[in-house]
Design an enzyme around this catalytic site. Structure first.
Site: not given
Ligand code: 13P
Ligand code: ZN
Length: 275
Positions: A79, A173, A203, A224
Site C-alpha cells: 500500500d 484517516g 474509514s 485502515a
Molecule cells: P483509511 O485509513 O482512511 O481507511 O484509508 C485506508 C487507505 O486508503 C489505505 O491505503
Molecule cells: Zn490509501
C-alpha cells in the site's frame, strides 16, 4: 486466480474487493475470521511503515500461512509504495500486487514512474496500482479538487496500469465532517477507462456511499484507520482497570472487535451488484 485477474473480474461484474491493512498477527487474525465467516475474498495490505515494523518476508510468510489456515482467498498488496526499490523488494518477496504512489509528483513524472513499475511488474504478473489526484494523507489538508477524467484516461493509456486510486472527495484517516463523495466525477472517470478504480480513505465513509461508489465503478475499497482504531480502543478499555499480564487473555477481545467491524464492512460491500 491472480489478484490482477480478480480485480478485472470485479470490474466486469460491478463488484468490489475489500482491501484491508493489517499491522500484526492479531489484526490479521481479526480480518481473516471476518472473511472466513462471510465467505469473502480480500486483499491484505501493508504500508511501508508496517513493512518496517514486521519485515517484508515475515509479512509475506504471515499473510500466506494465515490465508491458508483460514481457507480464505486473498492476496498481499504493498500500500502506498513510495519508491521503485521498495516495489522491487516486495515483488521479489512474492507480493501479488503493488501500489506506486507518485501522486504528489507532477503528472508527467507520475506517468514515468508508474510506467516503469508496470514494466517491472509484468514478469511477476502482479497487479499495479497508481494514484492520480490528491487524496490527503494523515495530517494533510483535504483537497477539493477531484481527479480529472481527461487526465485519468491519458494516465491509464500511457502507463498501462491495472488499478487507479482516484480523488473524489475522499481522504485518509477519520473525516472531520461527514464526507460526500463526488459521484458525478466518478461516473465521468468510469466512462473513460476500464481500469479498476480504487477508493482510498474509506474509514468513516457511510455505507450507502460505499455501495453507490461500487455501483459506479469502484472495485477496490481501502480501509485502515477504522481497524487500527477499534483494535487499540478496545485494548485501552480492556486494560484500563486490568492488571492481566497474559497477553493471550487480552488480545482476543480486540481481535473480536476487528472481526465484528470487518464482518460489517464485508456485508455492506458484498451486497452490491450492478443494476
Ligand atoms: P483509511 O485509513 O482512511 O481507511 O484509508 C485506508 C487507505 O486508503 C489505505 O491505503
Ligand atoms: Zn490509501
Amino acid at each position: 486466480m491472480t489478484c490482477k485477474e480478480k480485480l478485472k473480474k470485479c470490474k466486469e461484474e460491478g463488484t468490489a474487493l475489500l482491501a484491508t491493512n493489517f499491522y500484526n498477527f492479531e489484526t490479521l487474525k481479526g480480518l481473516l475470521l471476518a472473511a472466513q465467516k462471510t465467505k469473502s475474498s480480500l486483499i491484505l495490505q501493508t504500508s511501508e511503515s508496517t513493512l518496517h515494523y514486521l519485515g517484508i518476508k515475515p509479512a509475506k510468510a504471515l499473510a500466506d500461512s494465515m490465508l491458508k489456515e483460514y481457507g480464505v482467498q486473498g492476496w498481499l498488496h504493498l500500500d502506498h509504495g513510495s519508491s521503485v526499490e521498495l516495489v522491487k523488494e516486495c515483488l521479489n518477496a512474492g507480493f501479488d500486487s503493488v501500489m506506486i504512489d507518485a501522486s504528489e509528483r507532477p503528472f508527467s513524472e507520475n506517468i514515468k514512474i508508474t510506467k516503469e513499475v508496470v514494466e517491472i511488474a509484468q514478469k511477476y504478473n502482479a497487479n499495479v496500482e497508481a494514484e492520480l489526484g490528491y487524496v490527503a494523507k494523515l495530517g494533510q489538508k483535504q483537497s477539493l479538487e477531484p481527479t480529472s477524467a481527461v487526465e485519468a484516461k491519458t494516465f491509464v493509456e500511457e502507463t498501462g496500469v491495472n488499478a487507479l486510486a482516484v480523488a473524489i472527495g475522499n481522504a485518509h484517516g477519520f473525516y472531520k465532517e461527514k464526507p460526500y463523495l463526488n459521484f458525478e466525477r466518478l461516473k465521468e472517470i468510469s466512462a473513460v477507462t476500464n481500469c479498476c478504480l480504487v477508493l482510498h480513505g474509506s474509514s468513516g465513509i457511510p455505507d450507502d456511499q460505499l455501495q453507490k461508489a461500487i455501483s459506479l465503478g469502484i472495485s477496490k475499497i481501502n480501509l485502515a484507520t477504522e481497524t487500527k482504531n477499534i483494535f487499540m480502543k478496545t485494548l485501552q478499555s480492556v486494560l484500563k482497570d486490568n492488571r492481566e499480564i497474559d497477553l493471550r487473555k487480552v488480545f482476543p477481545v480486540a481481535i473480536d472487535a476487528v472481526n465484528t467491524l470487518i464482518t460489517g464492512k464485508l456485508e455492506v460491500i458484498n451486497t452490491v451488484r450492478h443494476a
